[in-house]
Design a protein around this motif. Structure first.
Motif, PDB file in Angstrom:
ATOM      1  N   GLU A  90    -167.506 -12.571 111.827  1.00 26.04           N
ATOM      2  CA  GLU A  90    -167.914 -11.752 112.762  1.00 26.04           C
ATOM      3  C   GLU A  90    -169.290 -10.907 112.523  1.00 26.04           C
ATOM      4  O   GLU A  90    -169.736 -10.679 111.612  1.00 26.04           O
ATOM      5  N   THR A  91    -169.983 -11.150 113.727  1.00 24.32           N
ATOM      6  CA  THR A  91    -171.503 -10.927 113.699  1.00 24.32           C
ATOM      7  C   THR A  91    -171.694  -9.539 113.935  1.00 24.32           C
ATOM      8  O   THR A  91    -171.012  -8.781 114.594  1.00 24.32           O
ATOM      9  N   LEU A  92    -172.253  -8.832 112.950  1.00 21.22           N
ATOM     10  CA  LEU A  92    -172.669  -7.329 112.888  1.00 21.22           C
ATOM     11  C   LEU A  92    -173.475  -6.948 114.246  1.00 21.22           C
ATOM     12  O   LEU A  92    -174.255  -7.772 114.567  1.00 21.22           O
ATOM     13  N   VAL A  93    -172.946  -5.889 115.062  1.00 19.15           N
ATOM     14  CA  VAL A  93    -173.493  -5.828 116.335  1.00 19.15           C
ATOM     15  C   VAL A  93    -173.909  -3.947 116.019  1.00 19.15           C
ATOM     16  O   VAL A  93    -173.256  -3.566 115.612  1.00 19.15           O
ATOM     17  N   ALA A  94    -174.812  -3.641 116.813  1.00 21.12           N
ATOM     18  CA  ALA A  94    -174.978  -2.155 117.123  1.00 21.12           C
ATOM     19  C   ALA A  94    -174.964  -1.637 118.629  1.00 21.12           C
ATOM     20  O   ALA A  94    -175.826  -2.458 119.250  1.00 21.12           O
ATOM     21  N   CYS A  95    -174.161  -0.883 118.898  1.00 23.99           N
ATOM     22  CA  CYS A  95    -174.394  -0.547 120.284  1.00 23.99           C
ATOM     23  C   CYS A  95    -174.666   1.002 120.421  1.00 23.99           C
ATOM     24  O   CYS A  95    -174.457   1.680 119.672  1.00 23.99           O
ATOM     25  N   GLU A  96    -175.432   1.098 121.625  1.00 20.35           N
ATOM     26  CA  GLU A  96    -175.885   2.302 121.987  1.00 20.35           C
ATOM     27  C   GLU A  96    -174.949   2.922 122.910  1.00 20.35           C
ATOM     28  O   GLU A  96    -174.127   2.417 123.636  1.00 20.35           O
ATOM     29  N   ALA A  97    -174.963   4.395 122.538  1.00 16.11           N
ATOM     30  CA  ALA A  97    -174.068   5.153 123.395  1.00 16.11           C
ATOM     31  C   ALA A  97    -174.406   4.962 124.935  1.00 16.11           C
ATOM     32  O   ALA A  97    -175.610   5.047 125.306  1.00 16.11           O
ATOM     33  N   PRO A  98    -173.586   4.953 125.954  1.00 17.34           N
ATOM     34  CA  PRO A  98    -173.777   5.172 127.204  1.00 17.34           C
ATOM     35  C   PRO A  98    -174.498   6.203 127.847  1.00 17.34           C
ATOM     36  O   PRO A  98    -174.457   7.495 127.193  1.00 17.34           O
ATOM     37  N   LEU A  99    -175.098   6.445 129.036  1.00 16.21           N
ATOM     38  CA  LEU A  99    -175.649   7.619 129.317  1.00 16.21           C
ATOM     39  C   LEU A  99    -174.769   8.647 129.663  1.00 16.21           C
ATOM     40  O   LEU A  99    -173.710   8.381 130.187  1.00 16.21           O
TER      41      LEU A  99
END
Length: 222
Positions: A90-99
């Motif tokens: 599994e590739t590590l990802v970083a997600c930003e919070a929605p507006l």
């Protein structure tokens, strides 16, 4: 006054893709504005493409797809897997919070950041104790309201917002124009730059203030 009731992108180095911010890995976020209360960005279901399996893989399980072919599962903040040396990784990802929901109700048909980039739906009330209405950011990247008419006493602010009773529209003109609703700082006296200058903030100057509109310009942005 406004009484709020109450998906943005993910980063896979070196790939940038939209997402809702709902992950349990390397979470990063940016904050923009405040607003009404709303739900979370769209989640999306699992699914593969090409040689990828339809079901979500299990990290460490055997795989037989081409080496390093990315397999994405989920629409807004997908889980990413690659097959390395015969096993799923599994590739590590970083997600930003929605507006967040806008502080003032967006106009029906105004542009939004899409289901993955915008918290939605957002619920507002025209007045304290009054009936609520809901605006939803659709797949067409537009706001859709279940009450498309303005609240009584409200006014449009640019092509984005409606400013409720007691609020004024502040337009900040730089390279592009931005709009926001703010409490009238001059009442009960007539609106003027003398008492509304603070609404322009740093780097902007009040050029005109009358009725329910304040125009701020950036002298150094021309």
């Amino acid at each position: 006054m406004l009484f709020p009731i109450a998906r943005a992108f993910f980063l896979v180095l070196p790939i940038l893709v939209a997402c809702s911010g709902k992950v349990d890995v390397d979470h990063t976020s940016t904050s923009t504005g405040g607003g009404g209360q709303g739900g979370s960005g769209g989640a999306g279901g699992a699914g593969g493409s090409g040689d990828c399996p339809a079901e979500l893989p299990v990290a460490g399980a055997p795989c037989d797809v081409p080496e390093n072919q990315p397999c994405s599962y989920g629409e807004c903040c997908p889980q990413m897997f690659t097959c390395e040396a015969g096993s799923w990784v599994e590739t590590l990802v970083a997600c930003e919070a929605p507006l967040p929901c806008p502080a003032s109700p967006p106009l029906d048909g105004a542009a939004c950041a899409g289901p993955c980039g915008q918290t939605s739906p957002c619920t507002y009330a025209c007045e304290a104790g009054g009936a609520s209405f809901t605006v939803t950011c659709g797949d067409d990247n537009l706001w859709h309201s279940d009450m498309p008419t303005l609240c009584q006493g409200a006014m449009t602010c640019g092509d984005m917002l409606q400013c409720l009773e007691g609020y004024i529209c502040v337009t900040k003109q730089a390279f592009v124009a931005t709009y926001e609703c703010a409490l009238d700082p001059c009442g009960p006296e007539p609106l003027s730059c003398a008492c509304a200058e603070s609404l322009c903030g740093d780097s902007f100057a009040c050029i005109q203030a009358s009725g329910k509109n304040v125009l701020c310009e950036c002298p150094n942005c021309k």
